[in-house]
Design a protein around this motif. Structure first.
Motif, PDB file in Angstrom:
ATOM      1  N   GLN A 129       0.988  -1.262   0.144  1.00 58.35           N
ATOM      2  CA  GLN A 129      -0.146  -0.095   0.141  1.00 58.35           C
ATOM      3  C   GLN A 129       0.862   1.240  -0.050  1.00 58.35           C
ATOM      4  OE1 GLN A 129      -2.595   0.696   3.461  1.00 58.35           O
ATOM      5  NE2 GLN A 129      -3.859   1.517   2.164  1.00 58.35           N
ATOM      6  N   ASN A 144      -3.750  -0.330  -8.155  1.00 57.04           N
ATOM      7  CA  ASN A 144      -5.237  -0.257  -7.955  1.00 57.04           C
ATOM      8  C   ASN A 144      -5.463   0.905  -7.411  1.00 57.04           C
ATOM      9  OD1 ASN A 144      -7.776  -0.993  -7.111  1.00 57.04           O
ATOM     10  ND2 ASN A 144      -7.393  -3.173  -7.046  1.00 57.04           N
ATOM     11  N   GLU A 145      -6.323   1.836  -7.763  1.00 58.93           N
ATOM     12  CA  GLU A 145      -6.826   3.063  -6.900  1.00 58.93           C
ATOM     13  C   GLU A 145      -8.297   2.886  -6.763  1.00 58.93           C
ATOM     14  OE1 GLU A 145      -5.449   6.259  -9.623  1.00 58.93           O
ATOM     15  OE2 GLU A 145      -3.395   6.194  -9.065  1.00 58.93           O
ATOM     16  N   SER A 146      -8.750   1.755  -6.801  1.00 61.16           N
ATOM     17  CA  SER A 146     -10.332   1.870  -6.837  1.00 61.16           C
ATOM     18  C   SER A 146     -10.889   2.228  -5.370  1.00 61.16           C
ATOM     19  CB  SER A 146     -10.859   0.395  -7.070  1.00 61.16           C
ATOM     20  OG  SER A 146     -10.197  -0.661  -6.009  1.00 61.16           O
ATOM     21  N   SER A 167      -3.639   3.552  -1.983  1.00 57.12           N
ATOM     22  CA  SER A 167      -3.924   2.990  -3.394  1.00 57.12           C
ATOM     23  C   SER A 167      -2.801   1.620  -3.182  1.00 57.12           C
ATOM     24  CB  SER A 167      -3.566   3.708  -4.567  1.00 57.12           C
ATOM     25  OG  SER A 167      -2.528   4.321  -4.739  1.00 57.12           O
TER      26      SER A 167
END
Length: 800
Positions: A129, A144-146, A167
């Protein structure tokens, strides 16, 4: 480049620490336990009751101080609830990792996240992270920035790209230079705003506070005038008697038990919901959700499960379906580290038939292959690359295939399948399977690719989503879908689950001003590519338009909107930030639990409205009588202990029983108006009965204060019983039993403990006067109840 990768020197780090450029937790701090206790104890409500208790203490009549028990319970519940909320909020943290690898003095070392300084060179690999906003200086990775943006697709990061704190690195390894620390980080800004104190938006609480404020304004001036009239100008009333009767009038004005009842009823709802796997983190949100008229849904985690699944396989040209299935399954299975798309393909075929030699029997999907599919032997696998957007394989049979995004796999031949791809892409991610001549040493395709089949992979929709959506539609709730994904995909999914006007969608990246956003909030049902700040503004725009808004979500990108909404709901499988800031958490991650919460809210509100009318009878009665006895030449006919008898059996006990019964009726009207309308018939009837008894007793029958007081207490209890009977229609066994207990309790108090409650033996004149007052009260009450009820029902119909 070697110089750049040496990172900061020890002296550089020391200088930055001295300047305060350290990644410390600079978020907003919640109130301390000491502050919480002080704020709940030191209230105007408690101060009024404490002053009244002190006056009673002066008289030495300790039995008349029993009303303070309810005050202590009210305060204790408030303290406990706020401390519980504080502990939940304090756990709010978007950055979950505690250690990070940095390069200092040319050496890689591991440090705590809060030891990072501005300019540090951090090393980030798969699964890490990102602890602070940074800029990539070396290497490439997929991020992965969801959780932050809501966009489910991986984002490619190269030298010069920005990395947002919070992210995750999905693939690759990079060296990145920290550009923000502490409160300046993107995640820290969201966390700080989420931790800021938010006032509870509750109509019930606001109504109760309004009643208390009104009583607080008039209570002491009215009490002072009443005391002065009784002691200084009355017919030789003793000081202690004047104090007790004045305190009785003032205590009667305060609906202290109503606050306790409200907290208790909502606490019972919390227990009930916990059995349905719903965690309630803020009591009054149960009420708010029952009043919601607009529900904002996040797609991922709410309508969908957050996983991908194969929707269909479509063959092209003369390709056989068996060849397509075998190739798709084999290429996806050849990836040692499959992404979510490849994993969906693997799961699709594994659920149809077990691997060779496996003991289990796989379940067959409704839309799966008609025949078992086996993975084919592979000589050479070409792994997926985010650069080329495809993967491939050379099978033992000598055939070569490529699988990936159609535009990247087919190149110029894409136009031949564009129409079919775009049709499938309305609510799914589409990949093409193509036969190729082979692959060169660098893994590039050889020859012209021949399209064989398309596979559509969509978000897995929750099985209960459509049913739950239908429930809210039937209840007249407007539904908005707000997501960070492509608006076309979101619209397609929304249409599948039955959201009205789901084809009305907008790309939030085109909403460049607040005015455009506010206008879109009312014009569209589906919003795609929405940033966290835009989600918050959409919620606020709907609220500004007069709507009561609930928001569901599971990611950090939903936190600001969750915080801004009137009622926030999170999935337990979502981010810590979303769970901790939400008022409701669905522990089983099932959106289908929402109707149960609404039902509990309705039961609580409707029953509280019914029960609260009992409390307001005493409040209105005490206020009006206090004013009347300033003018009348007699002593106020109640003492605090007598109000306790009335409160216990005609208000407290029945209100708790009625408030805990089942009730799923839709909530109508305003809480305070509903309560006052129900209470006025009883208040007016009781006022007339008490005034009539005083006038007749003192002017005609020649009774003393103790005898008059006895009749007034029992007459008030009688009117209270009439209201309980009307509120109990239609009768049930428990309601019938309640009426018996109320009658028995008042008789028991009057006959077994007459000295405690100041009840005098009845004489013949008292019997006659009381009987006439009680009989006259019945038609008066029923006429008033019918009149007020008809007027209120007509008014509500006009407002609908």
């Amino acid at each position: 480049m070697e110089e750049e990768l040496k990172g900061l020197s020890s002296s550089d780090v020391a200088a930055r620490v001295a300047r305060g450029d350290v990644n410390v937790d600079a978020s907003v701090k919640t109130r301390s336990v000491k502050q919480i206790i002080a704020s709940n104890v030191c209230t105007l409500f408690n101060a009024i009751n404490l002053v009244l208790a002190c006056f009673v203490l002066v008289t030495g009549s300790y039995k008349n101080m029993l009303f303070m028990i309810v005050i202590v319970l009210n305060t204790a519940i408030g303290i406990i609830q706020e401390i519980r909320s504080k502990r939940t909020t304090d756990r709010l943290s978007i950055i979950a990792s505690t250690k990070v690898e940095v390069v200092r003095d040319g050496v890689r070392q591991e440090i705590a996240v809060d030891e990072i300084v501005l300019g540090d060179l951090v090393v980030l690999g798969r699964g890490d992270q990102i602890p602070s906003d940074s800029t990539v200086v070396h290497g490439t990775c997929d991020v992965n920035e969801s959780l932050l943006t809501g966009e489910s697709k991986l984002v490619r990061k190269e030298p010069g790209s920005q990395l947002m704190s919070g992210s995750f690195v999905n693939a690759g390894t990079v060296y990145a230079q920290v550009t923000h620390v502490g409160a300046d980080n993107y995640a820290a800004k969201i966390s700080a705003e989420a931790k800021e104190h938010k006032a509870v938006n509750s109509e019930i609480m606001n109504s109760l506070n309004g009643i208390i404020r009104f009583v607080s304004i008039i209570i002491f001036p009215l009490g002072a005038i009443l005391f002065a009239r009784e002691y200084f100008t009355g017919a030789y009333i003793e000081l202690n008697q004047a104090i007790l009767s004045t305190v009785a009038a003032l205590v009667g004005m305060i609906p202290e038990g109503l606050i306790l009842l409200t907290s208790t009823v909502l606490a019972v709802a919390v227990v009930r919901l916990s059995k349905s796997k719903v965690l309630v983190q803020q009591l009054y949100c149960i009420e708010t959700l029952a009043r919601v008229d607009t529900l904002c849904l996040d797609k991922t985690g709410t309508i969908t499960t957050g996983k991908m699944e194969v929707d269909r396989v479509v063959t092209l040209g003369d390709c056989g379906i068996d060849e397509a299935h075998g190739a798709f399954y084999s290429i996806a299975g050849a990836d040692e580290d499959p992404n979510e798309t490849a994993q969906a393909i693997i799961d699709y075929y594994q659920d149809v038939i077990p691997e060779p030699g496996a003991a289990r029997v796989g379940r067959k999907r409704a839309n799966g292959p008609a025949q078992p599919v086996k993975r084919l032997g592979i000589k050479r696998a070409i792994p997926f690359s985010s650069d080329k957007k495809w993967s491939g394989a050379v099978f033992d049979t000598g055939a070569s295939y490529a699988m990936g995004a159609a535009q990247f796999v087919l190149g110029k031949k894409y136009e031949a399948v564009r129409t079919q791809v775009e049709e499938l892409a309305q609510n799914a991610r589409v990949m093409v399977l193509a036969r190729v001549e082979g692959f060169d040493g660098d893994g590039k395709m050889l020859g012209d690719p021949q399209p064989l089949a398309l596979i559509a992979i969509k978000d897995q929709i929750r099985p209960t989503a459509e049913q739950t959506i239908r429930y809210f539609i039937d209840q007249g709730v407007d539904l908005k879908v707000i997501s960070g994904d492509d608006p076309r995909t979101v619209s397609g999914i929304a249409q599948i689950v039955g959201i009205p006007h789901a084809d009305s969608y907008v790309d939030a990246t085109t909403l460049l001003s607040d005015a455009a956003l506010e206008n879109a909030a009312t014009c569209y049902q589906v919003f795609g590519r929405v940033t966290p700040e835009q989600k918050k503004k959409l919620v606020q725009s709907l609220q500004a338009a007069g709507h009561t808004v609930a928001m569901t979500g599971d990611g950090v990108n939903d936190v600001l909107a969750l915080k801004a909404s009137d009622c926030s709901v999170a999935m337990a499988a979502g981010s810590d930030a979303a769970r901790n800031v939400a008022q409701l958490v669905l522990v089983n991650n099932d959106f289908a639990s929402m109707p149960k919460v609404v039902a509990e809210g309705r039961r609580a509100i409707n029953n509280l409205q019914r029960s609260a009318s009992l409390f307001l009878v005493k409040t209105v009665l005490s206020m009006v009588l206090a004013v009347c006895f300033i003018v009348l030449p007699w002593q106020y006919p109640f003492q605090p202990i007598q109000m306790t008898l009335i409160s216990a059996f005609t208000i407290g006990l029945p209100s708790f029983v009625l408030a805990l019964e089942p009730n799923k009726d839709r909530v109508k009207g305003k809480f305070l108006v509903n309560v006052i309308v129900r209470s006025l018939p009883g208040s007016i009837t009781a006022i007339l009965a008490v005034l009539g008894l005083n006038i007749v007793s003192y002017t005609t029958l020649g009774l003393d204060y103790a005898q008059v007081s006895t009749m007034c207490v029992l007459a008030t209890a009688w009117v209270g019983l009439l209201l309980i009977v009307r509120l109990s229609f239609p009768f049930t066994p428990i309601r019938a039993a309640l009426i018996v207990v109320v009658i028995g309790g008042v008789i028991l108090g009057a006959t077994v403990f007459p000295t405690l409650f100041g009840i005098e033996p009845f004489t013949q004149p008292m019997i006659v006067a009381f009987a006439v007052a009680a009989l006259a009260a019945v038609p008066v009450f029923n006429v008033l109840y019918q009149a007020f009820g008809s007027w209120h029902a007509k008014r509500q119909d006009e407002l609908v």
